[in-house]
Design a protein around this motif. Structure first.
Motif, mmCIF file in Angstrom:
data_model
loop_
_atom_site.group_PDB
_atom_site.id
_atom_site.type_symbol
_atom_site.label_atom_id
_atom_site.label_comp_id
_atom_site.label_asym_id
_atom_site.label_seq_id
_atom_site.Cartn_x
_atom_site.Cartn_y
_atom_site.Cartn_z
ATOM 1 N N MET A 201 -2.959 -18.153 3.709
ATOM 2 C CA MET A 201 -4.200 -17.426 3.830
ATOM 3 C C MET A 201 -3.892 -15.952 4.082
ATOM 4 O O MET A 201 -2.929 -15.613 4.745
ATOM 5 C CB MET A 201 -5.048 -17.971 4.971
ATOM 6 C CG MET A 201 -5.574 -19.370 4.755
ATOM 7 S SD MET A 201 -6.572 -19.964 6.121
ATOM 8 C CE MET A 201 -8.141 -19.271 5.678
ATOM 9 N N SER A 202 -4.751 -15.139 3.598
ATOM 10 C CA SER A 202 -4.546 -13.711 3.752
ATOM 11 C C SER A 202 -5.264 -13.191 5.004
ATOM 12 O O SER A 202 -6.027 -13.908 5.655
ATOM 13 C CB SER A 202 -5.071 -12.978 2.520
ATOM 14 O OG SER A 202 -6.480 -13.111 2.457
ATOM 15 N N TYR A 203 -5.032 -11.947 5.291
ATOM 16 C CA TYR A 203 -5.674 -11.314 6.438
ATOM 17 C C TYR A 203 -7.197 -11.323 6.290
ATOM 18 O O TYR A 203 -7.909 -11.559 7.260
ATOM 19 C CB TYR A 203 -5.175 -9.876 6.581
ATOM 20 C CG TYR A 203 -5.918 -9.083 7.620
ATOM 21 C CD1 TYR A 203 -5.666 -9.280 8.974
ATOM 22 C CD2 TYR A 203 -6.900 -8.160 7.250
ATOM 23 C CE1 TYR A 203 -6.360 -8.576 9.930
ATOM 24 C CE2 TYR A 203 -7.598 -7.455 8.200
ATOM 25 C CZ TYR A 203 -7.324 -7.660 9.537
ATOM 26 O OH TYR A 203 -8.020 -6.958 10.476
ATOM 27 N N GLU A 204 -7.669 -11.095 5.095
ATOM 28 C CA GLU A 204 -9.118 -11.059 4.859
ATOM 29 C C GLU A 204 -9.761 -12.416 5.116
ATOM 30 O O GLU A 204 -10.872 -12.499 5.635
ATOM 31 C CB GLU A 204 -9.415 -10.587 3.435
ATOM 32 C CG GLU A 204 -9.026 -9.147 3.174
ATOM 33 C CD GLU A 204 -9.796 -8.172 4.062
ATOM 34 O OE1 GLU A 204 -10.995 -8.420 4.324
ATOM 35 O OE2 GLU A 204 -9.193 -7.191 4.494
ATOM 36 N N ALA A 205 -9.064 -13.473 4.763
ATOM 37 C CA ALA A 205 -9.599 -14.816 5.003
ATOM 38 C C ALA A 205 -9.675 -15.104 6.505
ATOM 39 O O ALA A 205 -10.674 -15.658 6.993
ATOM 40 C CB ALA A 205 -8.744 -15.853 4.296
ATOM 41 N N PHE A 206 -8.622 -14.741 7.238
ATOM 42 C CA PHE A 206 -8.651 -14.916 8.687
ATOM 43 C C PHE A 206 -9.745 -14.063 9.320
ATOM 44 O O PHE A 206 -10.427 -14.486 10.243
ATOM 45 C CB PHE A 206 -7.304 -14.552 9.312
ATOM 46 C CG PHE A 206 -6.272 -15.622 9.157
ATOM 47 C CD1 PHE A 206 -6.456 -16.881 9.690
ATOM 48 C CD2 PHE A 206 -5.092 -15.359 8.482
ATOM 49 C CE1 PHE A 206 -5.505 -17.866 9.565
ATOM 50 C CE2 PHE A 206 -4.134 -16.336 8.337
ATOM 51 C CZ PHE A 206 -4.335 -17.596 8.876
ATOM 52 N N ARG A 207 -9.907 -12.874 8.832
ATOM 53 C CA ARG A 207 -10.928 -11.975 9.363
ATOM 54 C C ARG A 207 -12.326 -12.536 9.112
ATOM 55 O O ARG A 207 -13.187 -12.493 9.992
ATOM 56 C CB ARG A 207 -10.771 -10.603 8.696
ATOM 57 C CG ARG A 207 -11.818 -9.596 9.037
ATOM 58 C CD ARG A 207 -11.632 -9.106 10.462
ATOM 59 N NE ARG A 207 -12.756 -8.311 10.864
ATOM 60 C CZ ARG A 207 -12.755 -6.985 10.903
ATOM 61 N NH1 ARG A 207 -11.670 -6.323 10.580
ATOM 62 N NH2 ARG A 207 -13.826 -6.340 11.278
ATOM 63 N N HIS A 208 -12.551 -13.072 7.942
ATOM 64 C CA HIS A 208 -13.844 -13.669 7.633
ATOM 65 C C HIS A 208 -14.117 -14.872 8.539
ATOM 66 O O HIS A 208 -15.231 -15.043 9.045
ATOM 67 C CB HIS A 208 -13.906 -14.077 6.162
ATOM 68 C CG HIS A 208 -15.178 -14.770 5.792
ATOM 69 N ND1 HIS A 208 -16.385 -14.118 5.744
ATOM 70 C CD2 HIS A 208 -15.435 -16.058 5.488
ATOM 71 C CE1 HIS A 208 -17.326 -14.980 5.421
ATOM 72 N NE2 HIS A 208 -16.770 -16.169 5.265
ATOM 73 N N PHE A 209 -13.095 -15.711 8.751
ATOM 74 C CA PHE A 209 -13.250 -16.870 9.633
ATOM 75 C C PHE A 209 -13.569 -16.434 11.057
ATOM 76 O O PHE A 209 -14.466 -16.981 11.703
ATOM 77 C CB PHE A 209 -11.984 -17.726 9.618
ATOM 78 C CG PHE A 209 -12.035 -18.862 10.595
ATOM 79 C CD1 PHE A 209 -12.768 -19.999 10.315
ATOM 80 C CD2 PHE A 209 -11.368 -18.785 11.798
ATOM 81 C CE1 PHE A 209 -12.830 -21.046 11.220
ATOM 82 C CE2 PHE A 209 -11.429 -19.826 12.705
ATOM 83 C CZ PHE A 209 -12.160 -20.956 12.419
ATOM 84 N N ALA A 210 -12.841 -15.442 11.564
ATOM 85 C CA ALA A 210 -13.059 -14.991 12.932
ATOM 86 C C ALA A 210 -14.436 -14.355 13.097
ATOM 87 O O ALA A 210 -15.069 -14.498 14.148
ATOM 88 C CB ALA A 210 -11.973 -13.997 13.321
ATOM 89 N N ASP A 211 -14.904 -13.660 12.086
ATOM 90 C CA ASP A 211 -16.212 -13.013 12.170
ATOM 91 C C ASP A 211 -17.357 -14.006 12.102
ATOM 92 O O ASP A 211 -18.448 -13.710 12.584
ATOM 93 C CB ASP A 211 -16.376 -11.991 11.037
ATOM 94 C CG ASP A 211 -15.572 -10.738 11.278
ATOM 95 O OD1 ASP A 211 -15.145 -10.526 12.422
ATOM 96 O OD2 ASP A 211 -15.373 -9.969 10.320
#
Length: 50
Positions: free
Chosen positions: A1-11
């Motif tokens: 997973m990329s940083y953007e995917a983790f960021r979307h999940f966390a948000d």
């Protein structure tokens, strides 16, 4: 997973799960059946063990 995917999940889901956990912890603490437990814990520092 990329940083953007983790960021979307966390948000989205990460924040929602933390809010649900926080509300559950507060509800568990202030539930009506906890009064006896809190009374025992409140008196614990003043109890004389001698």
């Amino acid at each position: 997973m990329s940083y953007e995917a983790f960021r979307h999940f966390a948000d989205s889901w990460g924040l929602l799960s933390l809010v649900i956990f926080f509300v559950g912890a507060i509800a568990w603490t202030f539930r009506p059946g906890a009064r006896d437990t809190h009374e025992v814990m409140r008196q614990l520092p003043l109890r004389d063990e001698d």
